[in-house]
Write a protein that holds these residues in place. Structure first.
Motif: not given
Length: 267
Positions: A1-13
């Motif tokens: 099982m792979r889990i990722v957490s990320l603040n995506a910065w409103a898609g700026k990149l």
């Protein structure tokens, strides 16, 4: 099982983050800072407040969903406020989202506010409303249940030090988790908590048996080169002792946000 957490910065990149999410092939994707603007005709919109203008992807939730066709996504907005296309004002929703691989059954879930409440007619005063999403899944590879919660912690203009509101937020997160988690099985909690490692948040979460993988593994920075302020901690991933950690990383490259992704593999 792979889990990722990320603040995506409103898609700026947006191009690098979309490529990264497609390539890492995570089973559970926990994202903070996503927008959805159903009436938008442009791909980019502008967020404005006095002295600040920030570009936002108009429908970043939909763009993530498009590169994760094998996942079901749940969008959990905290507010609807104005974004700008030139001088045109468009109502946009902003919040967090969780994507779960379609082969993974979701047995229970809840979403609720850990600070404030939903505001339908503007972003509100700082510190603005924040929410969390918790779900209990069945791992098809092992047949074992797993509960996962993510939170986007409130932002104080004074910084990341503890405040009474952050203490209340930590208690609210525990309450939300306990609505879904039975207490005798694996638990993972993650997100952009917007607090420092010495925060009261961690003793409160320790009541559930949780320990943080960022600080206990010697990572001292969860921000990328796009973040130029002091105080390099923001994002955390916590697990209970029965979670068999196969690998954990605070991802340095690629840089897909002003936050680093947290990537967890468990057996």
């Amino acid at each position: 099982m792979r889990i990722v957490s990320l603040n995506a910065w409103a898609g700026k990149l947006h191009a690098p983050v979309l490529q990264y999410l497609a390539e890492i092939d995570a089973d559970i994707v926990c994202l903070q800072e996503l927008s959805r603007t159903p009436t938008a005709r442009s791909a980019w919109l502008i967020y404005r407040e006095p002295g600040v203008e920030l570009p936002q992807r108009a429908n970043f939730f939909d763009e993530v969903a498009a590169v994760l066709p094998g996942h079901d996504g749940v969008f959990c907005p905290t507010a609807s406020g104005p974004l700008y296309d030139g001088e045109a004002v468009l109502p946009s929703q902003f919040g967090l989202a969780t994507f779960v691989r379609k082969t993974i059954p979701v047995m229970a879930q809840t979403v609720d506010f850990v600070h404030g409440h939903y505001t339908p007619d503007g972003w509100g005063e700082h510190p603005r409303a924040r929410n969390a999403h918790c779900l209990r899944i069945l791992d098809p590879a092992t047949g074992a249940p797993l509960t996962i919660a993510q939170m986007h912690g409130l932002r104080e203009t004074s910084g990341k030090a503890d405040t009474p509101a952050r203490h209340v937020q930590a208690d609210a997160l525990v309450d939300l988790i306990e609505r879904v988690w039975p207490g005798d099985e694996r638990l993972v909690v993650c997100g952009d908590f917007n607090v420092l490692p010495e925060s009261v948040t961690f003793p409160v979460l320790a009541r559930l048996g949780l320990r943080d993988l960022v600080t206990t593994n010697g990572f001292t920075d969860t921000r990328t080169s796009h973040y130029e302020k002091p105080g390099r901690y923001a994002d955390y991933m916590l697990v209970t002792p029965d979670v068999a950690v196969k690998a954990f990383d605070v991802v340095v490259q690629p840089e897909v946000s002003d936050h680093r992704a947290l990537l967890l593999d468990i057996d």
